[in-house]
Enzyme design. Structure first.
Site, PDB file in Angstrom:
ATOM      1  N   GLU B  80      26.368  16.771  -2.567  1.00 31.91           N
ATOM      2  CA  GLU B  80      26.641  18.571  -3.434  1.00 31.91           C
ATOM      3  C   GLU B  80      27.414  17.824  -4.682  1.00 31.91           C
ATOM      4  O   GLU B  80      28.047  19.443  -5.466  1.00 31.91           O
ATOM      5  CB  GLU B  80      27.544  19.380  -2.081  1.00 31.91           C
ATOM      6  CG  GLU B  80      28.732  19.185  -1.955  1.00 31.91           C
ATOM      7  CD  GLU B  80      29.330  19.760  -1.471  1.00 31.91           C
ATOM      8  OE1 GLU B  80      29.202  20.362  -0.175  1.00 31.91           O
ATOM      9  OE2 GLU B  80      30.746  20.407  -1.763  1.00 31.91           O
ATOM     10  N   CYS B 112      27.562  19.790   3.288  1.00 37.38           N
ATOM     11  CA  CYS B 112      28.317  18.389   4.031  1.00 37.38           C
ATOM     12  C   CYS B 112      27.052  17.988   4.853  1.00 37.38           C
ATOM     13  O   CYS B 112      27.498  16.516   5.046  1.00 37.38           O
ATOM     14  CB  CYS B 112      28.981  18.092   4.024  1.00 37.38           C
ATOM     15  SG  CYS B 112      31.225  19.206   3.404  1.00 37.38           S
ATOM     16  N   HIS B 234      31.325  16.060  12.002  1.00 38.74           N
ATOM     17  CA  HIS B 234      31.104  15.897  10.688  1.00 38.74           C
ATOM     18  C   HIS B 234      33.474  16.173  10.097  1.00 38.74           C
ATOM     19  O   HIS B 234      33.215  16.695  11.471  1.00 38.74           O
ATOM     20  CB  HIS B 234      30.902  17.513  10.097  1.00 38.74           C
ATOM     21  CG  HIS B 234      31.644  17.199   8.805  1.00 38.74           C
ATOM     22  ND1 HIS B 234      31.042  16.200   8.091  1.00 38.74           N
ATOM     23  CD2 HIS B 234      32.250  18.159   8.482  1.00 38.74           C
ATOM     24  CE1 HIS B 234      32.533  16.634   6.887  1.00 38.74           C
ATOM     25  NE2 HIS B 234      32.179  18.121   7.159  1.00 38.74           N
TER      26      HIS B 234
END
Lengths: 136, 345
Positions: B80, B112, B234
């Site tokens: 990103e 992400c 994550h």
């Protein structure tokens, strides 16, 4: 543009992957690439070859007053590196403590941003080297 | 069988401590460090961006796999923080590996989780026989507005995974994704820094998707938390993955090896993949790994992975532990310079 875009593009293979020229006649290796072998002249047979990304520093210098475009990187190290195939090249040395950047230090290639013309301009990527502490 | 045949990680050397950022903004550093579970973060230097991190990680993956880069038939780079808004990073990576020109390539963006999205695509291409080997990369030099809560964790790093069907070190048994339209975090076109919805990024965003992604993949694989030696979620901070693991019934021990955010910060597209690499660095044949990414906006990709005996024959070029340990601290002034947070830079 500091460098014409077509020239930057033509150098991509050479700068991304250390592709130099090897003279099949005398065995010499050159970086950057050459059109003619200075030793063999017209008898030289030059061919492109991927050079090893490892070598040793022959001499180094810390730059405090940079050319345009590198002002934010000062002070930075420039070094003449002899690759493991004996070709010599000029390179920036990054990610290394000042006291490690010295003649005889082993270095290896890293892929980094070399310059950009502006925030909106094309980015030139290529090789820099870093010292391998205790490297052989 | 299809799965991971090699992987590589890149983490910049510079680190800034959470306490140093807190000092500048007049916040309680110790309180934030323990609250976030992040003691320091990795900072890309002025000549690094997500493309250079992607190339470094990919070169290590190719060296580990010991393959001819020309065998790579697809390159997908998730980020990103692309150096170009329009112009692919994937083509830079392909040329820097000398993998082209006969390959498919594209950049992915899903906050992400764009790196794991690339891994799913590579898996599909390998299983269908369309390519022999696919390369999926997640790399970011994450942005955080100075003074914003994100600045304490937004870090730089990347990981690359080669997916193939020969000499597989970790088989990907199955994958599952959970996706909804949830505006918890975004960056609009031309905006320099992302915006986020504060606490809204927790329950309806991260936890709903990670927990659903994990449950979905375990249902598909017919597994339970106790079947896994390792779980990687994550990791936007040190606390969220632990809480998600607790909600799902995983122990702290199962999460420990893959939790790297406390030492390097949130590397966004690289985060779950660097965690997976840290686990593979230490995994033994037969180990089962659950990996669940999360991308704001929002979605989670879950992977059920089994380590094969081939892992004994392949060692990473440099381990995640070594990369985490190789560091140089900088202060906030140098951090501002390297991340170009001053308008004059």
């Amino acid at each position: 543009m500091r460098e014409a875009l077509p020239l930057m593009w033509r150098n991509i293979a050479e700068r991304y992957n250390l592709i130099g020229t090897h003279c099949a006649t005398c065995g010499s290796n050159y970086y950057p690439q050459r059109k003619v072998c200075p030793k063999c002249r017209r008898k030289g047979q030059l061919e492109g070859r991927v050079f090893p990304g490892k070598g040793v520093i022959l001499s180094s210098s810390q730059v405090f007053v940079s050319p345009k475009g590198f002002e934010h990187e000062t002070p930075y190290w420039l070094a003449v590196v002899e690759l493991d195939n004996h070709a010599k090249l000029l390179t920036q040395v990054v990610d290394s403590a000042d006291d490690q950047v010295k003649a005889g230090a082993r270095v290896e290639v890293v892929f980094r941003k070399i310059y950009e013309d502006s925030h909106e301009g094309a980015i030139a990527y290529g090789y820099k080297f870093k010292v391998v502490p205790g490297g052989k | 069988m299809a799965g991971i045949i090699g992987y590589g990680v890149s983490i910049p050397r510079f680190r800034i401590k959470t306490e140093e950022i807190a000092r500048v903004w007049g916040k309680n550093g110790a309180h934030i460090t323990s609250g976030l579970g992040v003691k320091e973060k990795a900072v890309a230097s002025i000549d690094e961006d997500s493309a250079t991190l992607a190339v470094e990680a990919s070169r290590r993956a190719v060296l580990m796999a010991g393959i001819d880069p020309q065998k790579i038939g697809a390159v997908y780079v998730g980020s990103e923080s692309k150096p170009y808004a329009v112009k692919p990073t994937a083509s830079i990576v392909a040329d820097a590996l000398m993998a082209g020109p006969d390959l498919m390539a594209a950049d992915y963006e899903f906050a992400c989780k764009a790196g794991t999205a690339g891994m799913q695509n590579c898996l599909g291409l390998v299983l269908s026989g369309m390519v022999d080997v696919g390369l999926a990369v997640g790399a970011d030099t994450a942005q955080g507005r100075p003074g914003d809560a994100l600045e304490f964790s937004a870090a730089s790093g990347g990981a690359a995974f080669l997916v193939g069907s020969k000499n597989v070190i970790a088989e990907i048994n199955c994958t599952y994704s959970f996706t909804t339209d949830t505006p918890d975090f975004w960056r609009r076109q031309h905006a320099e820094f992302p915006q986020h919805a504060g606490r809204f990024t927790g329950e309806p965003a991260y936890f709903r998707h990670v927990v659903s992604g994990a449950k979905g993949v375990m249902k598909k694989a017919k597994t339970k938390p106790e079947d896994y030696q390792h779980a990687v979620f994550h990791q936007p901070n040190g606390k969220f993955p632990e809480r998600a693991g607790h909600m799902l019934g995983f122990s702290k021990e199962q999460l420990q090896t893959g939790l790297v955010t406390p030492s390097i910060g949130n590397t966004y597209s690289g985060a779950s993949l660097i965690g997976l690499a840290a686990v593979l660095d230490e995994a033994k044949p037969g180990d089962r790994i659950l990996c669940v990414s999360y991308g704001s906006g929002a979605g989670s990709d879950g992977f059920d992975i089994t380590v094969t005996p081939e892992i004994k024959n392949k060692k990473p070029v440099v381990s995640v532990k070594q990369l985490v340990a190789d560091k140089q601290y900088i202060d906030y002034g140098l951090y501002v310079k390297h991340r170009r947070k001053l308008k004059s830079l």
